[in-house]
Design a protein around this motif. Sequence first.
Motif, PDB file in Angstrom:
ATOM      1  N   ASP A 103       0.818  -1.215   0.000  1.00  0.00           N
ATOM      2  CA  ASP A 103       0.000   0.000   0.000  1.00  0.00           C
ATOM      3  C   ASP A 103       0.853   1.266   0.000  1.00  0.00           C
ATOM      4  O   ASP A 103       0.536   2.236  -0.694  1.00  0.00           O
ATOM      5  CB  ASP A 103      -0.961  -0.004   1.185  1.00  0.00           C
ATOM      6  CG  ASP A 103      -2.094  -1.001   1.022  1.00  0.00           C
ATOM      7  OD1 ASP A 103      -2.381  -1.427  -0.121  1.00  0.00           O
ATOM      8  OD2 ASP A 103      -2.706  -1.372   2.053  1.00  0.00           O
ATOM      9  N   VAL A 104       1.934   1.271   0.765  1.00  0.00           N
ATOM     10  CA  VAL A 104       2.812   2.442   0.779  1.00  0.00           C
ATOM     11  C   VAL A 104       3.512   2.595  -0.574  1.00  0.00           C
ATOM     12  O   VAL A 104       3.636   3.707  -1.092  1.00  0.00           O
ATOM     13  CB  VAL A 104       3.826   2.375   1.942  1.00  0.00           C
ATOM     14  CG1 VAL A 104       4.895   3.452   1.804  1.00  0.00           C
ATOM     15  CG2 VAL A 104       3.109   2.520   3.281  1.00  0.00           C
ATOM     16  N   LEU A 105       3.930   1.495  -1.183  1.00  0.00           N
ATOM     17  CA  LEU A 105       4.550   1.572  -2.504  1.00  0.00           C
ATOM     18  C   LEU A 105       3.575   2.150  -3.531  1.00  0.00           C
ATOM     19  O   LEU A 105       3.932   3.031  -4.310  1.00  0.00           O
ATOM     20  CB  LEU A 105       5.044   0.192  -2.952  1.00  0.00           C
ATOM     21  CG  LEU A 105       5.682   0.132  -4.346  1.00  0.00           C
ATOM     22  CD1 LEU A 105       6.880   1.068  -4.449  1.00  0.00           C
ATOM     23  CD2 LEU A 105       6.076  -1.302  -4.671  1.00  0.00           C
ATOM     24  N   VAL A 106       2.343   1.686  -3.518  1.00  0.00           N
ATOM     25  CA  VAL A 106       1.324   2.233  -4.421  1.00  0.00           C
ATOM     26  C   VAL A 106       1.140   3.727  -4.139  1.00  0.00           C
ATOM     27  O   VAL A 106       1.083   4.545  -5.064  1.00  0.00           O
ATOM     28  CB  VAL A 106      -0.014   1.469  -4.285  1.00  0.00           C
ATOM     29  CG1 VAL A 106      -1.130   2.177  -5.038  1.00  0.00           C
ATOM     30  CG2 VAL A 106       0.149   0.032  -4.793  1.00  0.00           C
ATOM     31  N   ALA A 107       1.090   4.103  -2.858  1.00  0.00           N
ATOM     32  CA  ALA A 107       0.922   5.507  -2.483  1.00  0.00           C
ATOM     33  C   ALA A 107       2.072   6.360  -3.002  1.00  0.00           C
ATOM     34  O   ALA A 107       1.868   7.510  -3.413  1.00  0.00           O
ATOM     35  CB  ALA A 107       0.796   5.641  -0.968  1.00  0.00           C
ATOM     36  N   VAL A 108       3.286   5.812  -3.022  1.00  0.00           N
ATOM     37  CA  VAL A 108       4.442   6.549  -3.551  1.00  0.00           C
ATOM     38  C   VAL A 108       4.246   6.842  -5.032  1.00  0.00           C
ATOM     39  O   VAL A 108       4.444   7.974  -5.485  1.00  0.00           O
ATOM     40  CB  VAL A 108       5.762   5.777  -3.309  1.00  0.00           C
ATOM     41  CG1 VAL A 108       6.909   6.380  -4.106  1.00  0.00           C
ATOM     42  CG2 VAL A 108       6.098   5.753  -1.826  1.00  0.00           C
TER      43      VAL A 108
END
Length: 121
Positions: A91-96
Amino acid sequence: MGLDTVEIVLRTEELFAITIEDDEAGAVRTVGDFYHLICRKVGVMPLQSPVTSAELPTITHKEAKFLFLSTHTPLPAPVEVLHWSPQSVWDVLVAVFVDQQGLKREEILYSASIAQDLGVD
């Protein structure tokens, strides 16, 4: 590596408190490759086919500073402060990608080529 790629790598290093070497970044072709690299760096077993959560995480500058993630020299975040799971890494990677490239969360697929499919140079 283009400027967009460098910015994504730097933001990823900052948020995950990891260091990504140039040769490691150069070997990444897909979002899945990048996800596996990050999981390896933070010590979690990656999901085979991650699905993005309905709501993406946001980490403000204030929160990043609190979590010791905004320093120039990444410090490992204490486990009691920030515990990574395979889902939270995804989820954090997608958010980046969404934040840095203005992409829609639906465009960030595990199999997506970072250069060709997402247009990141």
